[in-house]
Design a protein around this motif. Structure first.
Motif, PDB file in Angstrom:
ATOM      1  N   ASN A  46       0.842  -1.197   0.000  1.00 37.53           N
ATOM      2  CA  ASN A  46       0.000   0.000   0.000  1.00 37.53           C
ATOM      3  C   ASN A  46       0.879   1.250   0.000  1.00 37.53           C
ATOM      4  OD1 ASN A  46      -2.255   1.588   0.050  1.00 37.53           O
ATOM      5  ND2 ASN A  46      -2.563   1.392   2.251  1.00 37.53           N
ATOM      6  N   THR A  47       1.643   1.383  -1.066  1.00 35.54           N
ATOM      7  CA  THR A  47       2.580   2.496  -1.222  1.00 35.54           C
ATOM      8  C   THR A  47       2.830   2.707  -2.709  1.00 35.54           C
ATOM      9  OG1 THR A  47       4.785   3.291  -0.656  1.00 35.54           O
ATOM     10  CG2 THR A  47       4.568   0.934  -1.014  1.00 35.54           C
ATOM     11  N   ASN A  48       3.464   3.792  -3.063  1.00 39.77           N
ATOM     12  CA  ASN A  48       3.827   4.048  -4.456  1.00 39.77           C
ATOM     13  C   ASN A  48       5.318   3.897  -4.701  1.00 39.77           C
ATOM     14  OD1 ASN A  48       1.196   4.678  -5.310  1.00 39.77           O
ATOM     15  ND2 ASN A  48       1.392   6.718  -4.438  1.00 39.77           N
ATOM     16  N   SER A  49       6.050   3.451  -3.695  1.00 36.34           N
ATOM     17  CA  SER A  49       7.509   3.392  -3.762  1.00 36.34           C
ATOM     18  C   SER A  49       8.005   1.991  -3.397  1.00 36.34           C
ATOM     19  CB  SER A  49       8.084   4.428  -2.794  1.00 36.34           C
ATOM     20  OG  SER A  49       9.389   4.129  -2.433  1.00 36.34           O
ATOM     21  N   VAL A  50       8.894   1.452  -4.216  1.00 36.45           N
ATOM     22  CA  VAL A  50       9.491   0.146  -3.903  1.00 36.45           C
ATOM     23  C   VAL A  50      10.344   0.259  -2.642  1.00 36.45           C
ATOM     24  CG1 VAL A  50      10.988  -1.711  -4.734  1.00 36.45           C
ATOM     25  CG2 VAL A  50       9.428  -0.587  -6.320  1.00 36.45           C
ATOM     26  N   PRO A  81      15.515   1.205 -17.097  1.00 37.60           N
ATOM     27  CA  PRO A  81      14.669   1.671 -15.994  1.00 37.60           C
ATOM     28  C   PRO A  81      13.287   1.021 -15.987  1.00 37.60           C
ATOM     29  CG  PRO A  81      15.183   3.477 -17.511  1.00 37.60           C
ATOM     30  CD  PRO A  81      15.813   2.240 -18.057  1.00 37.60           C
ATOM     31  N   VAL A  82      12.799   0.802 -14.797  1.00 38.05           N
ATOM     32  CA  VAL A  82      11.471   0.236 -14.564  1.00 38.05           C
ATOM     33  C   VAL A  82      10.797   1.124 -13.526  1.00 38.05           C
ATOM     34  CG1 VAL A  82      10.237  -1.823 -13.759  1.00 38.05           C
ATOM     35  CG2 VAL A  82      12.365  -2.085 -15.039  1.00 38.05           C
ATOM     36  N   SER A  83       9.523   1.390 -13.699  1.00 42.28           N
ATOM     37  CA  SER A  83       8.826   2.240 -12.736  1.00 42.28           C
ATOM     38  C   SER A  83       8.496   1.463 -11.466  1.00 42.28           C
ATOM     39  CB  SER A  83       7.536   2.797 -13.346  1.00 42.28           C
ATOM     40  OG  SER A  83       6.561   1.773 -13.462  1.00 42.28           O
ATOM     41  N   ASP A  84       8.334   2.178 -10.388  1.00 46.06           N
ATOM     42  CA  ASP A  84       7.935   1.552  -9.125  1.00 46.06           C
ATOM     43  C   ASP A  84       6.609   0.805  -9.306  1.00 46.06           C
ATOM     44  OD1 ASP A  84       9.385   3.041  -6.317  1.00 46.06           O
ATOM     45  OD2 ASP A  84      10.003   3.493  -8.347  1.00 46.06           O
ATOM     46  N   PHE A  85       5.677   1.402 -10.042  1.00 44.55           N
ATOM     47  CA  PHE A  85       4.384   0.766 -10.283  1.00 44.55           C
ATOM     48  C   PHE A  85       4.551  -0.603 -10.930  1.00 44.55           C
ATOM     49  CE2 PHE A  85       0.918  -0.303 -13.147  1.00 44.55           C
ATOM     50  CZ  PHE A  85      -0.148  -0.355 -12.259  1.00 44.55           C
ATOM     51  N   GLU A  86       5.462  -0.712 -11.906  1.00 46.85           N
ATOM     52  CA  GLU A  86       5.674  -1.985 -12.603  1.00 46.85           C
ATOM     53  C   GLU A  86       6.188  -3.078 -11.663  1.00 46.85           C
ATOM     54  OE1 GLU A  86       7.173  -1.474 -16.975  1.00 46.85           O
ATOM     55  OE2 GLU A  86       7.980   0.188 -15.762  1.00 46.85           O
ATOM     56  N   VAL A  87       6.884  -2.703 -10.618  1.00 46.03           N
ATOM     57  CA  VAL A  87       7.384  -3.673  -9.632  1.00 46.03           C
ATOM     58  C   VAL A  87       6.303  -3.983  -8.601  1.00 46.03           C
ATOM     59  CG1 VAL A  87       9.115  -4.107  -7.849  1.00 46.03           C
ATOM     60  CG2 VAL A  87       9.760  -2.897  -9.956  1.00 46.03           C
ATOM     61  N   LEU A  88       5.609  -2.958  -8.148  1.00 44.86           N
ATOM     62  CA  LEU A  88       4.602  -3.146  -7.103  1.00 44.86           C
ATOM     63  C   LEU A  88       3.339  -3.831  -7.616  1.00 44.86           C
ATOM     64  CD1 LEU A  88       4.999   0.272  -5.294  1.00 44.86           C
ATOM     65  CD2 LEU A  88       5.707  -1.978  -4.435  1.00 44.86           C
ATOM     66  N   ASN A  89       3.002  -3.634  -8.883  1.00 39.55           N
ATOM     67  CA  ASN A  89       1.763  -4.198  -9.416  1.00 39.55           C
ATOM     68  C   ASN A  89       1.694  -5.723  -9.279  1.00 39.55           C
ATOM     69  OD1 ASN A  89      -0.835  -3.880 -10.676  1.00 39.55           O
ATOM     70  ND2 ASN A  89       0.101  -4.784 -12.494  1.00 39.55           N
ATOM     71  N   PRO A  90       2.713  -6.485  -9.677  1.00 49.24           N
ATOM     72  CA  PRO A  90       2.609  -7.936  -9.483  1.00 49.24           C
ATOM     73  C   PRO A  90       2.580  -8.336  -8.003  1.00 49.24           C
ATOM     74  CG  PRO A  90       4.737  -7.361 -10.444  1.00 49.24           C
ATOM     75  CD  PRO A  90       3.913  -6.122 -10.419  1.00 49.24           C
ATOM     76  N   LEU A  91       3.249  -7.572  -7.171  1.00 50.13           N
ATOM     77  CA  LEU A  91       3.217  -7.864  -5.732  1.00 50.13           C
ATOM     78  C   LEU A  91       1.828  -7.620  -5.154  1.00 50.13           C
ATOM     79  CD1 LEU A  91       6.662  -6.319  -4.790  1.00 50.13           C
ATOM     80  CD2 LEU A  91       6.077  -8.763  -4.822  1.00 50.13           C
TER      81      LEU A  91
END
Length: 148
Positions: free
Chosen positions: A68-72, A109-119
Motif C-alpha cells: 500500500n505504497t507508491n515506492s518500492v 529503468p522500470v517504474s515503481d508501479f511496474e514492480v509493485l503491481n505484481p506484488l
C-alpha cells in the motif's frame, strides 16, 4: 547467466541458477521476484522458527500489507519491519537490493508501479515461485554435501 535487460546484478542473477523456473520475462515481475528471494534470504530464525508452518503464508500476508505504497523503497522498509528481517550481510547482495529498490535508476529503468503491481496482484504466485526456488536450493546443497 546474464539478464536480458543488461542490469549489473550478478548476485541476484545467480539466485536463478537454483530455480526450477526460468526468470520472469516482464522486468517489473523479475524485480519483484528478486526482491522476494532477497527477503527470504533475510529470514529471521529468532522470529519465525517457532511458527515456521506459518512462514510462507505470513510472507504473502506481509507482502500484501506492505504494497500500500507508491515506492518500492517504502515497500521494502514496510516488509522488512513486518517480517522482522535480519540485515543482509553479503555486500554484493545488499548493493543489488539497494538498486532493485530504486528500479528507475537501473540501466533499463522500470517504474515503481511496474514492480509493485505484481506484488499487489498476485503475491502468492511470486511467493510460491520463491518457495520452490528455496526447495531446489536446499536440495542442491544436500547433493553437494553428499558428493563431498
Amino acid at each position: 547467466m546474464t539478464n536480458e535487460w543488461g542490469w549489473q546484478l550478478p548476485a541476484t542473477d545467480a539466485l536463478f541458477q537454483d530455480s526450477p523456473y526460468e526468470p520472469l520475462e516482464n522486468p517489473g515481475e523479475n524485480i519483484a521476484e528478486r526482491l522476494i528471494m532477497i527477503a527470504h534470504l533475510s529470514f529471521n530464525t529468532d522470529v519465525w522458527s517457532t511458527r515456521i508452518d506459518r512462514y510462507w503464508e505470513g510472507l504473502v500476508e506481509r507482502i500484501e500489507g506492505a504494497c500500500n505504497t507508491n515506492s518500492v523503497t517504502e515497500f521494502w522498509q514496510r516488509l522488512t519491519d513486518e517480517m522482522a528481517l535480519v540485515p543482509l550481510s553479503a555486500g554484493e547482495l545488499l548493493h543489488e537490493k539497494n538498486l532493485l529498490c530504486r528500479p528507475s535508476i537501473l540501466s533499463y529503468p522500470v517504474s515503481d508501479f511496474e514492480v509493485l503491481n505484481p506484488l499487489r496482484s498476485y503475491p502468492r504466485d511470486i511467493v510460491d515461485r520463491t518457495r520452490m526456488w528455496n526447495q531446489y536450493r536446499k536440495a542442491a546443497k544436500v547433493s553437494k554435501l553428499k558428493a563431498a
